[in-house]
Each structure stands twice: as C-alpha cells, then as structure tokens.
Design a protein around this motif. Structure first.
Motif, mmCIF file in Angstrom:
data_model
loop_
_atom_site.group_PDB
_atom_site.id
_atom_site.type_symbol
_atom_site.label_atom_id
_atom_site.label_comp_id
_atom_site.label_asym_id
_atom_site.label_seq_id
_atom_site.Cartn_x
_atom_site.Cartn_y
_atom_site.Cartn_z
ATOM 1 N N ARG A 131 10.374 15.941 51.779
ATOM 2 C CA ARG A 131 11.803 15.985 51.431
ATOM 3 C C ARG A 131 12.530 14.758 51.987
ATOM 4 N NH1 ARG A 131 11.204 19.501 47.412
ATOM 5 N NH2 ARG A 131 10.333 21.507 48.093
ATOM 6 N N SER A 174 12.891 15.882 38.694
ATOM 7 C CA SER A 174 14.228 15.378 39.019
ATOM 8 C C SER A 174 15.295 16.394 38.664
ATOM 9 C CB SER A 174 14.502 14.068 38.265
ATOM 10 O OG SER A 174 14.695 14.316 36.873
ATOM 11 N N ARG A 186 11.943 7.081 47.133
ATOM 12 C CA ARG A 186 12.517 6.031 46.284
ATOM 13 C C ARG A 186 11.861 4.685 46.578
ATOM 14 N NH1 ARG A 186 17.306 6.368 47.944
ATOM 15 N NH2 ARG A 186 18.265 7.627 46.286
ATOM 16 N N GLU A 209 14.918 6.425 41.234
ATOM 17 C CA GLU A 209 15.988 7.415 41.372
ATOM 18 C C GLU A 209 15.498 8.806 41.003
ATOM 19 O OE1 GLU A 209 18.849 6.885 42.878
ATOM 20 O OE2 GLU A 209 18.006 4.891 43.181
ATOM 21 N N ALA A 210 14.680 8.888 39.955
ATOM 22 C CA ALA A 210 14.113 10.183 39.581
ATOM 23 C C ALA A 210 13.222 10.722 40.696
ATOM 24 C CB ALA A 210 13.310 10.050 38.285
ATOM 25 N N THR A 211 12.492 9.824 41.342
ATOM 26 C CA THR A 211 11.605 10.232 42.436
ATOM 27 C C THR A 211 12.401 10.723 43.634
ATOM 28 O OG1 THR A 211 10.008 8.572 41.693
ATOM 29 C CG2 THR A 211 9.673 9.492 43.878
ATOM 30 N N ALA A 212 13.507 10.045 43.939
ATOM 31 C CA ALA A 212 14.373 10.487 45.034
ATOM 32 C C ALA A 212 14.963 11.860 44.731
ATOM 33 C CB ALA A 212 15.491 9.468 45.265
ATOM 34 N N MET A 213 15.368 12.075 43.495
ATOM 35 C CA MET A 213 15.915 13.381 43.105
ATOM 36 C C MET A 213 14.849 14.463 43.190
ATOM 37 S SD MET A 213 18.161 12.003 39.858
ATOM 38 C CE MET A 213 18.694 13.610 39.272
ATOM 39 N N THR A 241 14.275 16.197 46.516
ATOM 40 C CA THR A 241 15.212 17.241 46.948
ATOM 41 C C THR A 241 15.206 18.451 46.020
ATOM 42 O OG1 THR A 241 17.072 16.275 45.692
ATOM 43 C CG2 THR A 241 16.732 15.484 47.943
ATOM 44 N N ARG A 242 14.598 18.318 44.844
ATOM 45 C CA ARG A 242 14.720 19.382 43.848
ATOM 46 C C ARG A 242 13.407 20.057 43.455
ATOM 47 N NH1 ARG A 242 19.239 16.917 39.589
ATOM 48 N NH2 ARG A 242 20.839 16.464 41.153
ATOM 49 N N PRO A 289 13.992 11.658 50.369
ATOM 50 C CA PRO A 289 14.330 10.949 49.124
ATOM 51 C C PRO A 289 14.345 9.436 49.252
ATOM 52 C CG PRO A 289 16.237 12.127 50.028
ATOM 53 C CD PRO A 289 15.048 12.605 50.776
ATOM 54 N N ASN A 294 16.742 16.619 35.858
ATOM 55 C CA ASN A 294 17.659 16.043 34.879
ATOM 56 C C ASN A 294 16.895 15.800 33.580
ATOM 57 O OD1 ASN A 294 19.169 14.110 33.299
ATOM 58 N ND2 ASN A 294 20.403 13.702 35.107
#
Length: 224
Positions: free
Chosen positions: A199, A151, A205, A103-107, A110-111, A201, A153
């Motif tokens: 880009r 990420s 993921r 999930e961090a990798t998917a974020m 995009t970020r 995600p 976050n």
C-alpha cells in the motif's frame, strides 16, 4: 457539412439530450428519417458509421439500439485505430503509457483488494522460469491489465488497454534484442507488485515509471 455528418450529429444530439438512452431502440428508419429531415440513405450511412464505433448496435430483424455506451466499449474503436500505427509512432504510444500507467499503478496501491493482489502475484508466479518471448508478452499484458483494472477507474483502464496493442510488437523486439530483458521485466514486475501489496502508492508509481521508461528508452535507441 456533409449530409451524413449532419445525420450523425443529429443522432448524437438525441443521445446526449437523453432522448435516446443507452439500450433504447431507435424509431423505425422511415419515421426517424422524416423526423430528422434526412433521406433514408443518409440515415443508413450515419447508422453504419455509429455502429462501427460501438455507439449503435444494428440487430438484423430486430432494429437498431443505442449501446451501453460504456467506456470500454467505446474505446474499443480507438484500439482498432491505433493498431494501424507505424513503427516510428510506437514511441509516442509509450510516452502516453508513461503518463497513464504510473498513476493507475499508484491508484491500484490504494484500491486493489487483497484477493486482487493475490491474483496479481499468481500472474507473476505463472511465468515459467525460462519463458518464451510469447509467454512473456502474454504474461506482461495480463499483469498490466490487472493493475489498470485495480485502479478502480474504468475510463483509465480502457485507455491503457487500448494502448496495449501498439506496444506488443515493441515488447517482442525488446525480448529478442535486449540482453536480460526477461530478467529485468520479472524483477520490475515483482517490485511493482510488492509496492502495491505494501500500500505504497508513491513507490508503486516510481517503479511503474522506471518500468515503462526503460522500454521507451530502448525503443528510442532502436529507432535511432
């Protein structure tokens, strides 16, 4: 409830209600003990306990302060605790990584900024053609740290970083015991980086899941 536990709870309540804000100085020991209805010894024990988990910062000759309470700082205590894991619990840490890192990798896909992605590629390029296991581990840790930070976050990043210590030994085992582990790791890291750069995600993921799950499966077999 033990007296020290009660003292911890009262200081915690002062912080949660905003009476003690991040960075603020606690009242003098005698004044705070009287105010909370505690002995000074109980208060000292509570302060020591909260300092160990980075909630309070005791400065000799200056006083006791509430820390910044940033996630990274507070989760350092968790990293210290999980370093004491036994070999048969390492698999459980990998299971948590398999939930968090994809999930961090998917974020990150995009970020992360273009400059951060360039930095990620430089990490990959900095790995020697025939690296030692130690070089591979250092490179691997930094690669995953950059992605977690990407990420956006801080809490998620801190959680992932706190799990890196327990898995380091398993990475070394894998490098020593599994044929072509270095080649597999390099290929998977490149695929993850390419997906982030594109880009994508969902693809990022998926590759992160494959990467962590592969190490997890090897560890499961090794422990069996």
């Amino acid at each position: 409830m033990a007296v020290t536990d009660a003292a911890i709870d009262r200081i915690k309540e002062m912080i949660l209600t905003g009476e003690l804000a991040p960075g603020s100085r606690l009242p003098k020991e005698a004044d705070l003990a009287e105010r909370l209805g505690l002995s000074r010894n109980s208060l000292r024990e509570a302060v020591r306990a909260l300092a160990l988990i980075n909630v309070l910062d005791v400065r000799q000759g200056d006083g006791t302060y509430v820390t910044s309470l940033e996630p990274r700082l507070l989760l350092d205590a968790m990293a210290f605790v999980v370093d004491f894991h036994q070999d048969d619990t390492a698999l459980q840490f990998f299971q948590i990584r398999r939930i968090l890192e994809p999930e961090a990798t998917a974020m990150a896909a995009t970020r992360m900024t273009d400059a951060e992605i360039t930095g990620l590629r430089e990490i990959l390029a900095g790995l020697p053609e025939d690296p030692s296991v130690e070089q591979l581990v250092v490179n691997d840790l930094e690669f995953h740290r950059r992605i977690a930070a990407g990420s956006g976050n801080p809490v998620l990043c801190s959680l992932i970083e706190s799990l890196s210590g327990p898995t380091t030994r398993a990475r070394i085992w894998r490098g020593l015991s599994r044929e072509n582990a270095m080649g597999r790791t390099r290929e998977q890291h490149t695929a993850i980086c390419d997906a982030i750069a594109a880009r994508q995600p969902d693809v990022a993921r998926a590759w992160a899941t494959v990467h962590v799950a592969g190490v997890e499966e090897w560890l499961r077999n090794a422990l069996a």
